[in-house]
Design an enzyme around this catalytic site. Structure first.
Site, short mmCIF file in Angstrom:
data_model
loop_
_atom_site.label_atom_id
_atom_site.label_comp_id
_atom_site.label_asym_id
_atom_site.label_seq_id
_atom_site.Cartn_x
_atom_site.Cartn_y
_atom_site.Cartn_z
N ARG A 78 0.76 -1.13 0.11
CA ARG A 78 0.03 0.03 0.01
C ARG A 78 0.93 1.23 -0.04
O ARG A 78 0.37 2.24 -0.40
CB ARG A 78 -1.03 0.11 1.26
CG ARG A 78 -0.57 0.11 2.52
CD ARG A 78 -1.49 0.08 3.33
NE ARG A 78 -2.26 1.06 3.74
CZ ARG A 78 -1.98 2.32 4.20
NH1 ARG A 78 -0.54 2.45 4.44
NH2 ARG A 78 -2.73 3.51 4.45
N ASP A 97 -1.13 8.77 6.92
CA ASP A 97 -1.02 7.63 8.15
C ASP A 97 -0.83 7.73 9.64
O ASP A 97 0.26 8.45 9.81
CB ASP A 97 -0.48 6.59 7.43
CG ASP A 97 -1.03 5.64 6.35
OD1 ASP A 97 -1.99 5.78 6.05
OD2 ASP A 97 -0.29 4.86 5.72
#
Ligand code: 4GX
Length: 253
Positions: free
Chosen positions: A154, A169
């Site tokens: 990812r 994130d």
């Protein structure tokens, strides 16, 4: 990124990698992950991959020869791997920083061990990195390999649609994430915080930053030792430490 996974349960690994964001990225050719059946690299009639441990004791050990043949075949087909990763509870703990390091490599091989483990000569001669996903014992390295591949895949460009979301994130920031809400504004009497409905983007960002710090301080204070906080975050954190918000309580408390 090119990745090869070596396992005696290829269907289990393939099933997980065929779904969702990762499955889509593979179809689009953004990442090239091949799942290899270790038994394809055996030479005996029964495709045996394990044997009894020298020195005795319970359980079986993965034989070196099929693992060597597998990694050599992958190297011949794909080119020399930048890392050969073994999933094992004896390895270095997997973190987001480690995911970022692996994401920068061109070709990786991930070996999934089963049984009591693998012949140590594989670890010595073939493996570059021994990685553990946490301090608990699983039945095999397949789930750990999927954890590592998911976290690494990812991070490849284009795999997650919104680049902003990857940059933001929680662990890229070094702290926990803020709470998220969606409609309706009131669900079974539980309201969404007013500030999120206010349309004041500055206030919303300040509230989220404060919630990230509050949660991290409450749940994972260890992360704050390492986190690179902005000056505003440092000030907000000091305010939270001076004036700790009430702990959440339950009706029965
Ligand atoms: N994080 N396991 C591996 C067999 C094994 C043992 C030693 C190679 C060397 C695990 C974990 C984990 C259980 C996967 C034992 N293979 N792997 N397996 N926790 O518990 O990575």
């Amino acid at each position: 990124m090119i990745a090869d996974v070596v396992t005696i349960f290829p269907a289990m690994v393939e099933a997980a990698l065929a779904e969702g964001v990762i499955g889509r990225a593979r179809q689009r050719g953004l990442i090239d992950i091949k799942v290899r059946d270790l038994r394809d690299y055996t030479v005996d009639r029964h495709s045996v991959v394990d044997d009894v441990p020298y020195g005795g004791g319970p359980g079986m050990v993965m034989k070196p020869e099929p693992l060597f043949r597998a990694v050599e075949a992958i190297a011949a087909e794909r080119g020399r791997p930048s890392a050969v990763v073994l999933m094992t509870p004896q390895g270095q703990r997997f973190t987001h920083a480690e995911a970022e390091r692996l994401a920068g490599l061109e070709r990786i091989v991930v070996i999934c061990g089963r049984y009591e483990g693998i012949d140590e000569r594989v670890a010595e001669a073939l493996v570059t990195d021994e990685i553990s996903i946490g301090d608990y014992v699983l039945t095999g390295g397949e789930l750990p390999a999927l954890v590592v591949l998911d976290a690494v895949a990812r991070l490849q460009p284009g795999v997650v649609g919104d680049e902003q979301s990857v940059a933001g994130d929680s662990f890229a920031r070094g702290m926990l994430d803020h709470p998220h809400y969606t409609r309706p504004a009131v669900f079974r009497g539980l309201a969404v915080p007013d500030v999120l409905l206010s349309g004041h983007h500055g206030e919303i960002e300040r509230w989220r930053r404060r919630e990230r710090l509050r949660r991290t301080l409450e749940r994972r204070p260890d992360l704050l030792d390492e986190a690179a906080l902005t000056l505003d975050e440092q000030r907000e954190l000091e305010a939270l430490m001076e004036n700790p918000p009430e702990e959440k309580t339950h009706e029965s408390d």
